[in-house]
Motif scaffolding. Structure first.
Motif, PDB file in Angstrom:
ATOM      1  N   GLU A 238       0.879  -1.486  -0.068  1.00  0.00           N
ATOM      2  CA  GLU A 238       0.345  -0.005   0.146  1.00  0.00           C
ATOM      3  C   GLU A 238       0.780   1.659  -0.664  1.00  0.00           C
ATOM      4  N   SER A 239       1.078   2.131  -1.438  1.00  0.00           N
ATOM      5  CA  SER A 239       1.364   3.282  -0.845  1.00  0.00           C
ATOM      6  C   SER A 239       2.945   2.436  -1.383  1.00  0.00           C
ATOM      7  N   GLU A 258       0.375  -2.309  -6.174  1.00  0.00           N
ATOM      8  CA  GLU A 258       1.370  -1.614  -7.842  1.00  0.00           C
ATOM      9  C   GLU A 258       1.868  -2.942  -8.143  1.00  0.00           C
ATOM     10  N   SER A 259       1.640  -2.598  -9.517  1.00  0.00           N
ATOM     11  CA  SER A 259       1.413  -3.485 -10.805  1.00  0.00           C
ATOM     12  C   SER A 259       2.845  -4.119 -10.536  1.00  0.00           C
ATOM     13  N   SER A 296      -4.694  -5.708 -15.010  1.00  0.00           N
ATOM     14  CA  SER A 296      -4.155  -3.755 -15.295  1.00  0.00           C
ATOM     15  C   SER A 296      -4.418  -3.024 -16.280  1.00  0.00           C
ATOM     16  N   CYS A 297      -3.974  -2.956 -17.516  1.00  0.00           N
ATOM     17  CA  CYS A 297      -4.601  -2.904 -19.150  1.00  0.00           C
ATOM     18  C   CYS A 297      -5.304  -2.479 -19.412  1.00  0.00           C
ATOM     19  N   TYR A 307      -0.937   1.794 -12.368  1.00  0.00           N
ATOM     20  CA  TYR A 307      -0.052   1.457 -11.928  1.00  0.00           C
ATOM     21  C   TYR A 307      -0.754   1.267 -10.489  1.00  0.00           C
ATOM     22  N   PHE A 308      -1.523   2.318  -9.243  1.00  0.00           N
ATOM     23  CA  PHE A 308      -2.090   1.600  -8.207  1.00  0.00           C
ATOM     24  C   PHE A 308      -3.226   0.489  -9.089  1.00  0.00           C
ATOM     25  N   LEU A 309      -3.648  -0.552  -8.317  1.00  0.00           N
ATOM     26  CA  LEU A 309      -5.003  -1.353  -8.497  1.00  0.00           C
ATOM     27  C   LEU A 309      -5.717  -0.999  -6.877  1.00  0.00           C
ATOM     28  N   SER A 310      -6.429  -0.094  -7.306  1.00  0.00           N
ATOM     29  CA  SER A 310      -7.837   0.532  -6.357  1.00  0.00           C
ATOM     30  C   SER A 310      -8.402  -0.232  -5.630  1.00  0.00           C
TER      31      SER A 310
END
Length: 522
Positions: A238-239, A258-259, A296-297, A307-310
């Motif tokens: 996270e972060s 983060e991916s 992610s794509c 970047y992040f997947l919330s």
């Protein structure tokens, strides 16, 4: 170039390295000659750059970066981020890309350039003390070195130069390695993607040296991350940071998973599987590929990646189109890697690990296996064995399948053995034998490890996202998942919640819609 690769950016050059790897992977997957031409052009151009550096006063032979050697000088003086920004990390991307071009695209010059970089790295690090190097690698971001230990060990394998193995050992990071050797999870407060590639490198060191400590710390790291630091999608951090072990539901923010951390966890998983082909490794691999990498794509042909997947309520995917971030870089590579680990083969056995439509062809043995699935029913799998002979087939029992499967061989019921997470078919195959497996594929709730009232919804391997604009976390009674939802015919793999009418679809099919993944029981 823009963003992190802009002319004034201190990480400039990292996207070049990812681009090299992407070209190598693309050519290896497709045989596209236009891609090979691009790869050769990039190799020649980088060779010119390396030659020019070698003739310039103040530079050392073999050096190759998009900036001067000053970044490395400052790191050796323990300069912190953001005055410098991870020079060895950027160098690793370029070095790894060149090695990929040599191995996957068959470009000899790429190997020569990589060897020159290796000589430069050894010359630089071999004169530093162990204490100095450890202090460098412990610096937040500035000391991040990607997988330099892996690439240097691979250079040793390719060239036989012992100096490269010595250089790889120079990247041993006591702050990460020592607690793992003692069986301790000390990841809280560490940058996730700064350290995952270092573990991949440690495993490579085990391959090259046979030193068991490297294997033991690598396998323990994998268990710690997947058991105590993993979101339901297979992502971590996270972060960008690891946090307290087991804390998942307390870290459902916009900056989760983060991916490129998942990209590297998948790489580590695949390497560990080579030593011990355990179903648990491929359970994680399937979870992360289907629910994070595939999600992610960008759905449009922009090349954008998350970047992040919330994991927060009212989340929206953000696709990096111009920032040229680290996750954009690994995103260039990830979508050429779906064929990896579908099958694994040893002398006697074919392992079927991932249920992705594909064909395995082994010309030397005359074996060809066609794998097909049904999108609307991921539990239904078809195999056609297009060669006669004796082969053991082991087909992974997916973690999401409850109960026993129905199995047909050429239309007749068949009962294979279940062994260590695999169905084992031990028989003499006839040409064009067909195997059909019907795993029970149902809706289910998966509870968060730290709070029993937080959960996610799955259908087979797919995590489902609720398409909702509400800012609060969705509350559901969550009884029997199969009874709580009904199939929605308007789109593939869609389900309508009977309780509130909300539509749930696989997270990988979400594009610009607002969504939630974690629900709350109430």
């Amino acid at each position: 170039m823009t963003g992190w690769d802009s002319p004034e950016g201190l990480l400039r050059g990292h996207s070049t390295g990812h681009y090299l790897s992407a070209l190598a992977l693309c050519y290896h997957a497709t045989g596209d000659e236009e891609i090979l031409e691009k790869a050769v052009y990039m190799t020649d151009a980088l060779g010119e750059c390396q030659d020019a550096f070698g003739q310039k006063e103040g530079y050392h032979k073999g050096f190759l970066s998009a900036y001067s050697e000053e970044q490395f000088d400052l790191l050796e003086k323990y300069t912190s981020y953001p005055k410098i920004w991870a020079p060895y990390y950027t160098l690793h991307k370029i070095l790894a890309g060149l090695i990929d071009l040599y191995k996957l695209a068959g470009i000899p010059k790429a190997g020569k350039i990589a060897e020159g970089i290796g000589d430069w790295v050894y010359g630089r690090l071999s004169v530093l003390s162990h204490e100095q190097r450890v202090k460098m690698w412990s610096i937040y971001i500035a000391g991040e070195y990607g997988g330099m230990n892996e690439s240097m060990a691979e250079l040793y394998r390719l060239t036989g130069k012992k100096e490269f193995l010595e250089a790889a050992r120079c990247f041993d990071n006591d702050r990460l390695f020592y607690p793992l050797e003692q069986g301790v999870d000390a990841l809280d407060g560490m940058h996730a993607n700064q350290h995952i590639p270092q573990i991949i490198g440690a495993l490579k060191m085990y391959e090259m040296t046979g030193e068991n400590r490297y294997y033991l710390l690598s396998s323990l790291f994998w268990k710690i991350v997947t058991q105590f630091h993993m979101y339901a999608i297979g992502g971590t951090g996270e972060s960008e940071m690891f946090h307290e072990a087991g804390n998942i539901s307390g870290l459902l923010t916009k900056s989760t998973a983060e991916s490129c951390a998942t990209y590297n966890m998948l790489k580590l998983t695949g390497e560990l599987y080579q030593y011990h082909p355990e179903a648990a490794y491929m359970d994680y691999y399937e979870r992360a590929v289907y629910n994070h990498i595939l999600s992610s794509c960008d759905h449009q042909p922009t090349g954008g990646s998350t970047y992040f997947l919330s994991m927060r309520p009212k989340a929206v995917k953000g696709f990096d189109l111009s920032e040229n971030s680290c996750c954009h870089g690994t995103g260039l590579e990830s979508h050429f890697k779906y064929a990896e680990h579908i099958f694994a083969v040893d002398k006697e056995t074919v392992f079927v690990n991932l249920f992705i439509p594909s064909v395995l062809s082994l010309p030397d043995s005359g074996l060809e296996v066609a794998l097909k699935t049904e999108e609307e029913n991921p539990g239904r799998i078809f195999l056609q064995i297009k060669a006669a002979g004796h082969r053991v087939f082991k087909i992974r029992r997916p973690y999401w399948a409850e109960g026993l499967p129905e199995i047909l061989v050429n239309g007749e019921a068949y009962e294979p053995k279940m062994q260590e997470g695999y169905l084992v078919f031990h028989r003499l195959w006839e040409k064009d034998d067909e195997v059909e497996i019907r795993w029970p594929c149902t809706l289910r709730y998966e509870v968060a490890p730290d709070r029993a009232n937080y959960f996610t919804v799955f259908f087979g391997p797919y995590i489902l996202a609720a398409l909702t604009e509400q800012e609060e976390r969705m509350m559901l009674h969550a009884g029997n998942a199969d009874e709580d939802f009904e199939r929605e015919a308007s789109r593939p793999l869609a389900f309508r919640c009977r309780e509130n009418g909300c539509l749930f679809i696989p997270l990988e099919k979400v594009w610009k819609e607002e969504y939630q993944v974690y629900m709350k029981k109430g």
